[in-house]
Design a protein around this motif. Structure first.
Motif, PDB file in Angstrom:
ATOM      1  N   TYR A   1      41.134 -12.062  40.889  1.00  0.00           N
ATOM      2  CA  TYR A   1      42.008 -11.309  39.980  1.00  0.00           C
ATOM      3  C   TYR A   1      41.735  -9.809  40.061  1.00  0.00           C
TER       4      TYR A   1
ATOM      5  N   ILE B   1      48.785 -10.549  42.888  1.00  0.00           N
ATOM      6  CA  ILE B   1      47.882 -11.615  42.450  1.00  0.00           C
ATOM      7  C   ILE B   1      47.904 -11.745  40.931  1.00  0.00           C
TER       8      ILE B   1
ATOM      9  N   ARG C   1      51.438 -16.836  41.256  1.00  0.00           N
ATOM     10  CA  ARG C   1      50.503 -17.954  41.275  1.00  0.00           C
ATOM     11  C   ARG C   1      51.205 -19.263  40.902  1.00  0.00           C
TER      12      ARG C   1
ATOM     13  N   SER D   1      51.559 -22.732  43.141  1.00  0.00           N
ATOM     14  CA  SER D   1      51.200 -24.041  42.606  1.00  0.00           C
ATOM     15  C   SER D   1      52.323 -25.042  42.850  1.00  0.00           C
TER      16      SER D   1
END
Length: 704
Positions: free
Chosen positions: A387, A398, A404, A408
């Motif tokens: 992070y 990020i 993110r 996923s």
């Protein structure tokens, strides 16, 4: 607040080798698969009525008479040892597990470890801990501390040590041993120890520790600290709380004026490591008699061990335990199959799900049963970005939760579940342990768990591609690979230690293949293991994918993945800043760019997810009402859902392998444990929580 009330309200370890024979293994493991997490009600007003499994929650009254191992009885007769009643405390700890039966004395137990440090070996033995987890983290029981209580706001705690407790050399254990640790190690200006969480208040300030008498400790905090009992039960891998002052004082310049070396504390702490130094007294069931680094550690029974069985027989039953160091995984498996090992704890030795068929086919040689305990893992193999990555453009991406979340959705967990975990466990976005108290206390908590688990778990590459397009992560130059928003090279680099296990390596290859189908460049980057930790903690690496999240039994006493408070996990520079709170370093270099500070560290932006997690974590640590504390945790989970995932899981709560010789008794089966086991967390030390000192041989003479 008193100690006889049920506890109803907390680097994971384990390497898993991916084997062959998926179909055969899946058949073996089918019954171990979980769907919706454990359902035990941790709000049970009287856990002692739970039936024939688990452990009693109230201390068991010791009998009037005590027994001992024949070898020690012979030493007593020869005048070499005091009688057993004089070696035990006035009220010894009676092992409370319902699965334990009367044992037999004698024999040797052979174990394997992959290195000769004290980490794994400490996880076998709970004897040094002030308090103990029971029932897979449902409850807390007494340990070295027999009873405890607090004032109304939990800002002052009184601990009562067992009277007559002795070190393994026969010297008495007193409050002075705790004061030595606190005053001459933690608070010493030269010694490098820092206050553990159990010695700091909810606001992070160190406690004041005093001793009204030899068996009483008074812990005074500047604010309510209601989680003190849980923190006193956590883990076994530190020098916290009780150390043998009568031995260590000879290595401390305060007590030995001949010591002048400015680095005296390094030698001091080497001698404080009871596993490495055979002369260091301990409170564990066995003590080291021979330490050969990189080869073997031999331990024999502690004649002053302060625990007994229900009939008053002093533990341990087994005379001697041997830990052989074998670094090569295939050699370890071969030794097990050949019958050279008596007990295998899967958290330390990589006997994974894929090895079960092979182990069963050679059972006639090794004569071992395969037990499957629940791992309690919240993620299985986990992926997480840094992070605090130093390059601003990539760091902005990020930190964007949509990026993110898209990744996923782009990960096919079903494939990983089949190929790596043999269709066991439950696919997960990534949470804390499914067995954590906050998910068990009521239906609302169970729903919070399911919501986090399922938040971004679906495999939906079309949705992932659409989200990336909306972020401007598109192929702007026509080379078939997506770029950063506004242009610029985008390459996800998965940094891993070069010795990463087969489990993580297999998962990483699947991640790479799935994300490349989204037109993202992905590189797996092995790094020398000895350099990996420092590079990560200094914020230099991009992403890591060689761990898992197994922490519990709750979110606040083991918060390392939940809240960035140290530099080893997903926000290393934020974690470093937190770890320096209250120290002189906190306010230094405030005018220096965070990534140029020594060490690199960064404060969270006001209103950011980490700022909110920090604030809520502070409140939770000081909240004395358990349900109110759970609600704070649930609100923190919602930050992980809305602004996450900060770490990305694969499969939760898959089975963990334990093996034991058929003649080795009192090793519990899964259905004898309160929640089926919770192996993969350091805070809940396994197998120590199940008291291996109570393991015994049906025919001890055959195992000498």
């Amino acid at each position: 607040m008193v100690s006889d009330q049920p506890y109803a309200q907390e680097f994971s370890r384990r390497r898993l080798l991916h084997g062959s024979a998926v179909a055969a293994t899946t058949v073996v493991l089918g019954a171990c698969s979980t769907t919706d997490g454990p359902t035990a009600d941790r709000g049970d007003p009287d856990p002692s009525t739970r039936g024939g499994k688990g452990s009693r929650t109230k201390p068991v009254e010791p009998p009037a008479k005590f027994g001992e191992a024949p070898a020690l009885a012979a030493q007593v007769k020869a005048g070499e040892l005091p009688p057993v009643a004089e070696r035990l405390p006035s009220r010894p700890y009676v092992v409370p597990h319902r699965w334990c039966t009367d044992g037999k004395y004698g024999g040797r137990m052979l174990n394997l470890v992959d290195k000769s440090d004290s980490g794994a070996i400490n996880e076998y033995m709970y004897g040094r801990s002030p308090l103990r987890w029971l029932n897979d983290g449902l409850d807390i029981g007494p340990g070295v501390v027999e009873s405890w209580e607090s004032n109304d706001d939990a800002s002052e705690w009184t601990l009562h040590l067992r009277e007559g407790l002795k070190w393994s050399d026969g010297e008495p254990v007193t409050a002075a041993d705790a004061l030595y640790w606190w005053e001459d190690m933690v608070l010493d200006e030269v010694h490098t120890a820092i206050p553990p969480d159990s010695g700091r208040s909810g606001s992070g300030k160190p406690m004041t520790l005093s001793a009204p008498d030899d068996t009483t400790l008074l812990l005074t905090f500047d604010s309510p600290t209601p989680l003190t009992p849980a923190l006193l039960a956590n883990g076994v891998n530190t020098l916290d709380w009780f150390v043998p002052k009568h031995y260590l004082g000879r290595f401390h310049p305060k007590y030995n004026k001949e010591i002048e070396d400015k680095n005296w504390f390094e030698d001091h702490d080497q001698h404080a490591n009871w596993v490495v130094d055979p002369d260091c007294p301990t409170l564990t069931g066995w003590h080291t008699t021979s330490y050969r680094e990189g080869r073997q550690i031999v331990m024999e029974r502690n004649p002053y061990y302060w625990c007994v069985d229900a009939n008053g027989n002093q533990l341990p039953y087994v005379d001697e335990v041997v830990f052989s160091v074998v670094t090569e995984p295939e050699v370890r498996k071969l030794q097990i199959q050949e019958g050279s090992v008596d007990y295998v704890h899967g958290a330390f030795i990589p006997i994974g799900l894929g090895d079960i068929s092979g182990m069963k086919s050679t059972q006639n040689q090794h004569d071992m049963d395969v037990l499957l305990w629940d791992s309690g893992s919240g993620t299985g193999s986990v992926f997480f970005f840094n992070y605090d990555y130093p390059e601003p453009g990539l760091r902005r991406l990020i930190r964007n939760p949509k990026f993110r979340q898209a990744l996923s959705y782009g990960f096919n967990r079903a494939e990983a579940q089949k190929a790596i975990y043999y269709n066991t466990g439950e696919k997960t976005t990534g949470t804390y342990s499914p067995k954590s108290i906050e998910y068990q206390v009521n239906d609302e908590g169970k729903q919070v768990y399911r919501t986090w688990r399922d938040a971004y778990v679906d495999f939906d590459p079309d949705k992932a591609a659409q989200m990336l397009d909306e972020l401007g992560v598109v192929d702007s130059d026509g080379d078939g690979v997506r770029e950063l928003p506004g242009g610029g090279k985008l390459r996800i680099r998965i940094d891993v230690p070069a010795d990463v296990s087969a489990e993580h390596s297999s998962k990483n290859n699947l991640l790479k293949a799935d994300w490349e189908k989204l037109d993202i460049a992905v590189e797996i980057n092995p790094i020398a293991p000895e350099a990996f930790g420092d590079q990560w903690q200094n914020g230099q690496l991009m992403a890591q994918s060689s761990w898992e999240v197994g922490d519990g039994p709750d979110h606040i006493t083991g918060p390392w993945w939940f809240v960035p408070i140290e530099p080893a996990r997903w926000a290393p520079l934020h974690g470093r800043m937190w770890s320096l709170r209250g120290t002189p370093e906190e306010n230094k270099e405030t005018d220096v760019y965070p990534w140029k500070r020594t060490p690199p560290r960064v404060d969270p932006e006001p209103g950011s997810p980490i700022a909110r997690l920090w604030e809520m974590y502070d409140r939770a640590k000081s909240e004395t009402d358990a349900l109110a504390r759970h609600r704070i945790v649930w609100d923190m989970v919602r930050i992980h859902i809305e602004d996450g995932p900060f770490f990305m899981g694969t499969v939760a709560n898959y089975p963990q392998v334990t093996m034991r010789k058929k003649e080795l008794r009192n090793v519990p089966a899964r259905d004898q444990l309160a929640l089926g086991g919770m192996v993969n967390t350091w805070a809940h030390p396994t197998p120590a929580v199940y008291d291996p000192e109570a393991y015994y041989w049906e025919n001890p003479d055959a195992h000498t």
